[in-house]
Design a protein around this motif. Structure first.
Motif, mmCIF file in Angstrom:
data_model
loop_
_atom_site.group_PDB
_atom_site.id
_atom_site.type_symbol
_atom_site.label_atom_id
_atom_site.label_comp_id
_atom_site.label_asym_id
_atom_site.label_seq_id
_atom_site.Cartn_x
_atom_site.Cartn_y
_atom_site.Cartn_z
ATOM 1 N N GLU A 338 0.828 -1.206 0.000
ATOM 2 C CA GLU A 338 0.000 0.000 0.000
ATOM 3 C C GLU A 338 0.863 1.257 0.000
ATOM 4 O O GLU A 338 0.555 2.240 -0.687
ATOM 5 C CB GLU A 338 -0.915 -0.004 1.230
ATOM 6 C CG GLU A 338 -2.019 -1.059 1.168
ATOM 7 C CD GLU A 338 -2.859 -1.077 2.431
ATOM 8 O OE1 GLU A 338 -2.782 -0.105 3.212
ATOM 9 O OE2 GLU A 338 -3.600 -2.064 2.639
ATOM 10 N N TYR A 342 0.765 4.386 -2.661
ATOM 11 C CA TYR A 342 0.579 5.804 -2.331
ATOM 12 C C TYR A 342 1.726 6.656 -2.875
ATOM 13 O O TYR A 342 1.542 7.815 -3.247
ATOM 14 C CB TYR A 342 0.497 5.982 -0.815
ATOM 15 C CG TYR A 342 -0.861 5.711 -0.223
ATOM 16 C CD1 TYR A 342 -1.961 6.492 -0.558
ATOM 17 C CD2 TYR A 342 -1.037 4.679 0.696
ATOM 18 C CE1 TYR A 342 -3.210 6.246 0.005
ATOM 19 C CE2 TYR A 342 -2.284 4.425 1.272
ATOM 20 C CZ TYR A 342 -3.369 5.207 0.922
ATOM 21 O OH TYR A 342 -4.610 4.965 1.474
ATOM 22 N N THR A 363 -5.381 3.844 -12.480
ATOM 23 C CA THR A 363 -5.516 3.467 -11.073
ATOM 24 C C THR A 363 -6.319 2.179 -10.939
ATOM 25 O O THR A 363 -6.496 1.668 -9.840
ATOM 26 C CB THR A 363 -6.211 4.583 -10.264
ATOM 27 O OG1 THR A 363 -7.535 4.788 -10.769
ATOM 28 C CG2 THR A 363 -5.429 5.885 -10.345
ATOM 29 N N ASP A 378 -9.827 4.317 -6.861
ATOM 30 C CA ASP A 378 -8.425 4.558 -6.516
ATOM 31 C C ASP A 378 -8.275 4.302 -5.027
ATOM 32 O O ASP A 378 -8.422 5.212 -4.203
ATOM 33 C CB ASP A 378 -8.035 5.994 -6.872
ATOM 34 C CG ASP A 378 -6.530 6.228 -6.744
ATOM 35 O OD1 ASP A 378 -5.822 5.318 -6.289
ATOM 36 O OD2 ASP A 378 -6.082 7.334 -7.104
ATOM 37 N N PHE A 380 -5.778 3.784 -3.179
ATOM 38 C CA PHE A 380 -4.614 4.392 -2.541
ATOM 39 C C PHE A 380 -4.255 5.680 -3.285
ATOM 40 O O PHE A 380 -3.274 5.720 -4.038
ATOM 41 C CB PHE A 380 -3.443 3.409 -2.534
ATOM 42 C CG PHE A 380 -3.847 2.027 -2.085
ATOM 43 C CD1 PHE A 380 -4.168 1.788 -0.751
ATOM 44 C CD2 PHE A 380 -3.965 0.979 -2.997
ATOM 45 C CE1 PHE A 380 -4.573 0.523 -0.330
ATOM 46 C CE2 PHE A 380 -4.363 -0.278 -2.584
ATOM 47 C CZ PHE A 380 -4.674 -0.513 -1.256
ATOM 48 N N ALA A 382 -2.849 8.701 -4.920
ATOM 49 C CA ALA A 382 -1.503 9.261 -4.960
ATOM 50 C C ALA A 382 -1.474 10.593 -5.688
ATOM 51 O O ALA A 382 -0.411 11.209 -5.793
ATOM 52 C CB ALA A 382 -0.547 8.270 -5.645
ATOM 53 N N ASN A 387 1.938 10.613 -3.249
ATOM 54 C CA ASN A 387 1.609 11.115 -1.920
ATOM 55 C C ASN A 387 2.630 10.552 -0.927
ATOM 56 O O ASN A 387 2.336 9.632 -0.154
ATOM 57 C CB ASN A 387 0.188 10.700 -1.535
ATOM 58 C CG ASN A 387 -0.307 11.370 -0.264
ATOM 59 O OD1 ASN A 387 0.484 11.911 0.513
ATOM 60 N ND2 ASN A 387 -1.605 11.321 -0.041
ATOM 61 N N LYS A 390 1.688 10.321 2.931
ATOM 62 C CA LYS A 390 0.808 9.197 3.285
ATOM 63 C C LYS A 390 1.565 7.879 3.201
ATOM 64 O O LYS A 390 1.386 6.988 4.044
ATOM 65 C CB LYS A 390 -0.395 9.186 2.341
ATOM 66 C CG LYS A 390 -1.368 8.032 2.581
ATOM 67 C CD LYS A 390 -2.085 8.148 3.910
ATOM 68 C CE LYS A 390 -3.138 7.067 4.082
ATOM 69 N NZ LYS A 390 -3.832 7.147 5.388
ATOM 70 N N ALA A 391 2.431 7.763 2.210
ATOM 71 C CA ALA A 391 3.208 6.539 2.055
ATOM 72 C C ALA A 391 4.106 6.310 3.271
ATOM 73 O O ALA A 391 4.229 5.170 3.756
ATOM 74 C CB ALA A 391 4.047 6.626 0.787
#
Length: 570
Positions: A338, A342, A363, A378, A380, A382, A387, A390-391
């Motif tokens: 995940e 992201y 996506t 989507d 996750f 990005a 992103n 968030k990652a």
């Protein structure tokens, strides 16, 4: 598709990152379907030239993979059903060809019945019968004629053990021909997509008396508007002339405007585009079905309205993605997968393959077309450029608050899975605290590795193309646990064997309503996508030049390439 990449898709990403600006400049210049080159009333006559990179090898309906070869085989081989010869999404529809309709299924779609049209004949005027279609299918099982799509062996009752008519003259009992115009297929399991399969060249009729085994490709007996005049060097130079016994009255799909089709292959892509650009002499009536615009051509098109009017744009059901092997640490941890999803920067990946004119961000695993059941989602998000914040958060939740180091495997020289894309991924993940080491392999070594359960890397670049526009041949080979191949070419990279997914695939396969099936495939795609078993990157777009004297341009989404059965020349 079982082949790693069709020619069309291989060329889609041929431009390097340096093309991004030029590509963007022509993103809207090329016609999307009916275009400037289509104006004017098409008429019969003349010679159409086809200039390609790859030879039209194995010109035998048993050995061709679906309708491969940029539509050229369908000029000679008619099948029970065919694709609708129309622009864009309308080209995703399956329609009757030799048959009167797209097939009559039993209640559970395990038995399919077809009736042939009246008055069908070969190039010598002899009648086409249901027995000829049965024989054409049976010979595709012969080991010496291998190469075609494998579905019939999997779907037909008794298909798995059948060795073809040269060894087993009894034939397949699961294909019945009660009379000269009726053919009935008995399947192992429900298959609502059978009308799509029946577009494959294996469903072309072959008269048994004219079959000379591996030599048949030199002069196959035509059921279409053109017959083979000559075939030099195994498809390097293929010349087709009119079939005098073909009738437009029972073939609504092929226009057959030119008198002659001259297919020359083995050419360099730069040479092809230069010749199409100059459009001199015979090249004014030329097209290509496997060569995208390269750097010089893109730059030239951006400043030349005349050339821009001769660019055809095609879309094909195809997805390029990052693949995980959850059997390899740390990719057994869903949170790690995940985090990568992201972090991905799709804008940089698209620039790496030539810019927005050659690729669209993805996506979803399913292609962005209604026919496949495309359902926007989507799981996750990005954004356009990743992103990383968030990652990093998700990575910390996975137990890696200080980042992680992983290896990304790619091909050394492959526009769809090469160092340009790998480097773009590496740069994006670095911002999220994920250090990516790149492992390059020679193309053949790379393909052998990712298709092997034993050798499969933990993290690598992959792609998948559609044999026909439906979610079935897209999702099942990648996510159906029963299709995991332990001692051969395996495409279920995640080695997912989820009983619920398998059950859902079986339930959808029973549906003969394409719209209902599409909705179910879209829902399944979303459910699988939430497990982060892959990271979709982009769907390719194809831009190709054609000669100034070529008219009636049709590019359907089924193949994404110019349909040679529709064009006319001055």
């Amino acid at each position: 598709m079982r082949q790693p990449s069709p020619t069309a898709a291989r060329r889609a990403a041929a431009a390097s990152a340096s093309l991004a600006l030029a590509a963007a400049a022509v993103a809207c210049a090329g016609p999307q379907s009916n275009d400037e080159g289509s104006k004017g009333t098409p008429h019969k006559g003349g010679t159409l030239s086809v200039l390609n990179i790859e030879p039209q090898t194995d010109f035998d309906p048993a050995r061709l993979y679906t309708s491969g070869g940029g539509n050229v085989p369908s000029l000679v081989f008619r099948t029970l059903t065919t694709r609708n010869r129309a622009n864009g999404a309308a080209g995703n529809k399956v329609v009757p060809d030799l048959a009167t309709d797209i097939g009559t299924p039993s209640k559970n779609a395990t038995v399919w019945t077809y009736t042939l049209k009246k008055g069908l004949t070969y190039e010598d005027g002899s009648p086409i019968t249901s027995t000829d279609i049965k024989y054409g299918i049976e010979r595709s099982f012969a080991a010496e004629l291998s190469g075609g799509a494998p579905y019939l062996r999997d779907w037909l009752v008794g298909g798995a053990d059948y060795q073809g008519p040269y060894k087993d003259k009894k034939g397949l009992a699961s294909i019945e021909t009660p009379d000269e115009r009726t053919i009935v297929f008995h399947l192992n399991k429900p298959e609502g997509d059978f009308p799509f399969l029946a577009t494959g060249t294996q469903f072309a009729p072959v008269p048994q008396k004219k079959d000379d085994g591996t030599k048949y490709e030199n002069h196959p007996v035509s059921s279409g508007p053109y017959r083979v005049i000559s075939n030099e060097n195994d498809g390097e130079h293929l010349v087709l002339g009119r079939n005098p016994h073909w009738s437009a009255s029972n073939d609504s799909q092929r226009k057959a405007y030119p008198d002659r089709i001259d297919v020359r292959s083995g050419l360099d892509s730069a040479v092809i585009n230069q010749r199409l650009s100059a459009s001199q002499g015979a090249d004014a009536a030329a097209v290509t079905t496997d060569t995208n615009l390269g750097p010089a051509e893109l730059a030239k098109v951006s400043g030349d309205k005349t050339l821009a009017a001769r660019v055809g744009t095609g879309h094909f059901g195809y997805t390029n993605y990052l693949a995980f092997n959850p059997k390899v640490k740390p990719f057994d941890n869903p949170k790690v997968r995940e985090a990568i999803a992201y972090a991905i920067d799709r804008s940089s990946v698209i620039n790496a393959v030539g810019g927005t004119s050659l690729a669209e961000p993805a996506t979803t695993f399913l292609p962005n077309q209604k026919a496949f059941g495309y359902t926007p989602y989507d799981p996750f998000p990005a954004g356009k450029s990743g992103n990383p914040q968030k990652a990093r958060q998700v990575l910390a939740d996975a137990g890696y608050p200080h980042g992680i180091t992983v290896t990304l495997t790619h091909a050394n020289a492959d526009p769809e899975a090469g160092p340009e894309i790998a480097t773009a991924v590496q740069d994006a993940l670095k911002k999220a605290g994920i250090t990516v080491k790149l492992q390059g392999m020679e193309v053949n070594q790379y393909r052998d590795a990712y298709k092997s359960v034993k050798k499969e890397p933990g993290f690598f670049l992959a792609r998948w193309g559609a044999d026909w526009p439906s979610g079935g041949p897209f999702l099942a080979p990648i996510f159906d646990g029963r299709q995991i191949v332990k001692d051969g070419a395996n495409f279920n990279h995640a080695q997912l064997n989820d009983p619920a997914v398998n059950k859902d695939i079986d339930a959808i396969n029973q549906l003969t309503d394409v719209n209902a099936a599409a909705a179910r495939w879209g829902a399944l795609d979303k459910r699988i996508g939430e497990q982060a078993l892959d990271v979709p990157l982009f769907h390719p777009v194809y831009k190709r030049l054609y000669g100034k004297d070529v008219k009636n341009i049709v590019i359907g989404n089924w193949t994404g390439v110019l349909d040679v059965s529709q064009v006319a020349v001055k």
